[in-house]
Design an enzyme around this catalytic site. Structure first.
Site: not given
Ligand SMILES: NC(=O)c1ccc[n+]([C@@H]2O[C@H](COP(=O)([O-])OP(=O)(O)OC[C@H]3O[C@@H](n4cnc5c(N)ncnc54)[C@H](O)[C@@H]3O)[C@@H](O)[C@H]2O)c1
Length: 388
Positions: A120, A141, A153, A191
């Protein structure tokens, strides 16, 4: 019909188990490895339970459940992954451990095996530097819970070949995943952009503008978000959420836009981690009654506007800095974290000029770099004026 690739998963925690479930349900033979035999056992039990529940809900047949579980092999020796053609690493978020795994994977697999990491927050460049041939290493991801959230992702590293990216995309699309391509930068898309959802809510709370239930309510009632920022931080775990913010902040060389919150840090220090510890921003003990939110429309609108424009500013920055395309940024936030609308689409609806004005007024008031208007939004506002 060509035989489906054998999938390897390293690390059988929350994410590894979810990814193995998806691969098995899509017809692949899966090898699941963990250093910890208890973790392997736990993963096996959890997968059996999940398939059982899917049968009860009539989502799959009993026969399917048997086939799926039979496709998954829980292996205790790393070498058994050598047959795999696509390996996804989902172990602890520790660069040393991950590099060690990639170094070993390169030794035991054939050259055409694709090696992917579900990290992450670590850089793909750093992880892939463990391999001599890093053309076949990339980030994929997934979002938690991986079987339910459609987004993945894909993050090519500096050396990843286009063939590897396309092959990973093809495979993940065959699993019905929605793919976005992101540059290898801190937080990738989701994120990074989502930091403002928490950060600005915390800032509003810290300034005493509104309490926790009021801010959560505003985002749900006016914004249509499924959960408010504080409910979500409690669900994710304040320790995990704080750590992501801190990492993104550090990796952006302490850009004030990503500054972590002292309030949240104190909660972590006190062990108020959220739902998992029974207390976070809210108290989850049975006798606890949540304070009623203040439903003053003007206040709620103000809270919502402020958090939304900060999210939009971040989404615009991701486009401006070529992290991803406009469409991929919108797709990432709707498919990865269930936002009710793409942030750039929302900008068009609100009028970019209005968005810029709100951010600019925050900047004028606070005089903090955190509230600087993204150049792309300024440019878009200028262009929109041409039409009137
Ligand atoms: N949990 C999330 O919401 C989420 C979402 C997206 C990505 N991620 C990323 O996915 C990865 C895994 O996260 P998680 O939440 O599933 O973690 P987790 O703690 O649930 O599981 C990690 C597993 O890795 C195993 N492990 C540790 N060292 C190992 C080694 N050397 N070899 C093999 N296995 C080893 C542990 O025994 C454990 O079972 C992390 O990189 C994390 O950042 C997590």
């Amino acid at each position: 019909m060509t035989e489906k690739k054998i999938i390897g998963v390293v690390g059988t925690g929350t994410m590894g188990t979810g990814i193995a479930q998806i691969a098995a349900m899509n017809g692949h033979k899966v090898f699941l490895f963990d250093v910890n035999e208890n973790a392997l056992e736990k993963s096996k039990e959890s997968l059996s339970k999940i398939f059982k529940r899917l049968v009860e809900k009539k989502k799959i047949t009993q026969n399917d459940a048997v086939n799926f579980i039979n496709r998954i092999q829980f292996v205790v020796s790393f070498e058994e992954l050598s047959e795999c053609k696509f390996i996804i690493e989902a172990v602890v978020e520790d660069i040393k451990v991950k590099k060690g795994i990639f170094r070993e994977l390169e030794k035991i697999t054939s050259e055409e095996t694709i090696l992917a990491t579900n990290t992450s927050s670590l850089s793909i460049a750093a992880i892939s530097s463990a391999c001599e041939n890093n053309e076949r290493v990339l980030g994929v991801h997934f979002f938690n819970p991986a079987p339910l959230l459609p987004l993945v992702e894909i993050i090519p590293g500096l050396a990843t070949s286009d063939i590897v990216v396309n092959s990973a995309r093809g495979l993940l699309e065959s699993w019905n995943k929605e793919i976005v391509i992101a540059k290898d930068t801190p937080g990738f898309i989701v994120n990074r952009v989502a930091r403002s959802f928490y950060g600005e809510a915390l800032r509003i709370y810290e300034e005493g503008i509104a309490d926790v239930p009021t801010i959560d309510n505003a985002m749900k009632e006016i914004g249509g978000f499924k959960m408010g920022p504080f409910e979500l931080m409690d669900l994710i775990g304040n320790d995990v959420n704080y750590k992501v913010t801190e990492t993104v902040f550090e990796q952006f060389f302490f850009d004030p836009r990503f500054k972590p919150s002292i309030t949240q840090k104190r909660l972590v220090e006190a062990g108020y981690l959220g739902r998992k510890s029974g207390r976070g921003f809210y108290d989850y003990s049975q006798e606890f009654v949540v304070t009623e939110p203040n439903t003053d429309t003007k206040l709620e609108q103000e809270i919502f506007n402020r958090i939304l424009v900060m999210l939009i500013n971040e989404a615009a920055d991701a486009v401006f800095m070529n992290i991803a395309t406009k469409d991929d940024v919108d797709k990432a936030m709707t498919k990865g974290v269930n936002y009710p609308k793409g942030l750039l689409k929302w900008t068009d609806e609100l009028g970019v000029e209005n968005v810029v004005n709100i951010i600019q007024s925050l900047y004028d008031y606070y005089n903090e770099d955190r509230y600087r208007v993204n150049p792309l939004l300024k440019k878009m506002a200028k262009e929109s004026r041409k039409f009137f």
